[in-house]
Write an enzyme that holds these catalytic residues in place. Structure first.
Site, PDB file in Angstrom:
ATOM      1  CD  GLU A  95      -2.709 -11.447  -5.520  1.00  0.00           C
ATOM      2  OE1 GLU A  95      -1.965 -12.356  -5.924  1.00  0.00           O
ATOM      3  OE2 GLU A  95      -2.935 -11.246  -4.315  1.00  0.00           O
ATOM      4  CE1 TYR A  96      -4.066  -5.895  -5.113  1.00  0.00           C
ATOM      5  CE2 TYR A  96      -3.540  -3.622  -5.682  1.00  0.00           C
ATOM      6  CZ  TYR A  96      -4.330  -4.540  -5.017  1.00  0.00           C
ATOM      7  OH  TYR A  96      -5.390  -4.091  -4.271  1.00  0.00           O
ATOM      8  CD  GLU A  97       5.140  -8.659 -11.016  1.00  0.00           C
ATOM      9  OE1 GLU A  97       5.054  -9.324  -9.964  1.00  0.00           O
ATOM     10  OE2 GLU A  97       6.163  -8.597 -11.705  1.00  0.00           O
ATOM     11  CG  ASP A 144      -1.856  -1.196   1.226  1.00  0.00           C
ATOM     12  OD1 ASP A 144      -2.263  -1.617   0.132  1.00  0.00           O
ATOM     13  OD2 ASP A 144      -2.175  -1.721   2.315  1.00  0.00           O
TER      14      ASP A 144
END
Ligand code: SAM
Length: 209
Positions: free
Chosen positions: A186-188, A111
């Site tokens: 998953e964010y990548e 974050d």
């Protein structure tokens, strides 16, 4: 991470023997090196790394139980015996890990906390580096990936002010030849599909503690 709260998540985590609930001298039956990911989210990275490196033990740390329960399901489905999870806040790491017990810490798409008054919550803030230095082996590493330029720049400054070694820095990881074994979180995956460059740094402590 837009995921509706799962009221059963705490119960699911409590009932699983893959989730570490108490501090212990050893979390695995072998002495293989231990790598931890802080803020593992739904677990794509840690599951991918555990499959790629069966001789390394991984512990995924995540404070949000609903998200961790998704990751737990993947580990159970793949029957991986070199991954465990901890549903804790990274601020409490030292309660669970003794000094010099971890070889590497991964910070993936942490974050960014852009407001100045929240900077101390960033996982690369100096108070977190102090915790990491204690639990990492001498010259242990932090490996960070992010899409967020502001967080990346602040993290590099934090590592530099702490006197760490810079072992690898890229402002476009996916177009770097050293990233061929890169396992995506998953964010990548989401951000790279949007065409955003992925920033990455590998830093290590000087080892003179
Ligand atoms: N690492 C995953 C990825 O790359 O797809 C998830 C990234 S998500 C933006 C950040 C995750 O870190 C969230 O699931 C959040 O709950 C977790 N997190 C943030 N601060 C944390 C802390 N202090 N301790 C444990 N987990 C934390």
């Amino acid at each position: 991470m837009r995921l509706r709260n799962n009221p059963n998540a705490d119960k699911i985590l409590n009932e699983s023997n893959l989730v570490i609930k108490e501090a212990s001298e050893s979390y695995f039956v072998n002495n293989n090196p231990i790598h931890i990911e802080i803020g593992m989210g739904k677990g794509d990275f840690i599951v991918g790394m555990a499959k790629q490196n069966p001789n390394v033990n991984y512990i995924g740390i995540e404070k949000f139980s609903t998200v961790m329960a998704v990751g737990l399901a993947k580990i159970e489905e793949d029957k991986l015996d070199n991954v465990k999870l901890m549903n804790i806040d990274a601020a409490d790491l030292e309660e669970y890990f003794k000094a010099n017990s971890i070889d590497c810490i991964y910070l993936n798409f942490s974050d960014p906390w852009p407001k100045t008054r929240h900077h101390k919550r960033r996982l690369s803030y100096h108070t977190f580096l102090e915790r990491y230095e204690k639990i990492l082996v001498s010259k242990g590493s932090i490996k960070q990936k992010t899409d967020n330029q502001g967080l990346f720049e602040a993290s590099l400054i934090s590592y530099n002010q702490y006197g760490m070694n810079f072992d690898f820095v890229s402002v476009d990881l996916h177009n770097n030849e050293l990233s061929k074994d890169n396992v995506m979180s998953e964010y990548e995956r989401k951000f790279s599909e949007l065409g955003q460059p992925i920033y990455s740094a590998h830093v290590s402590f000087k080892g003179d503690k």
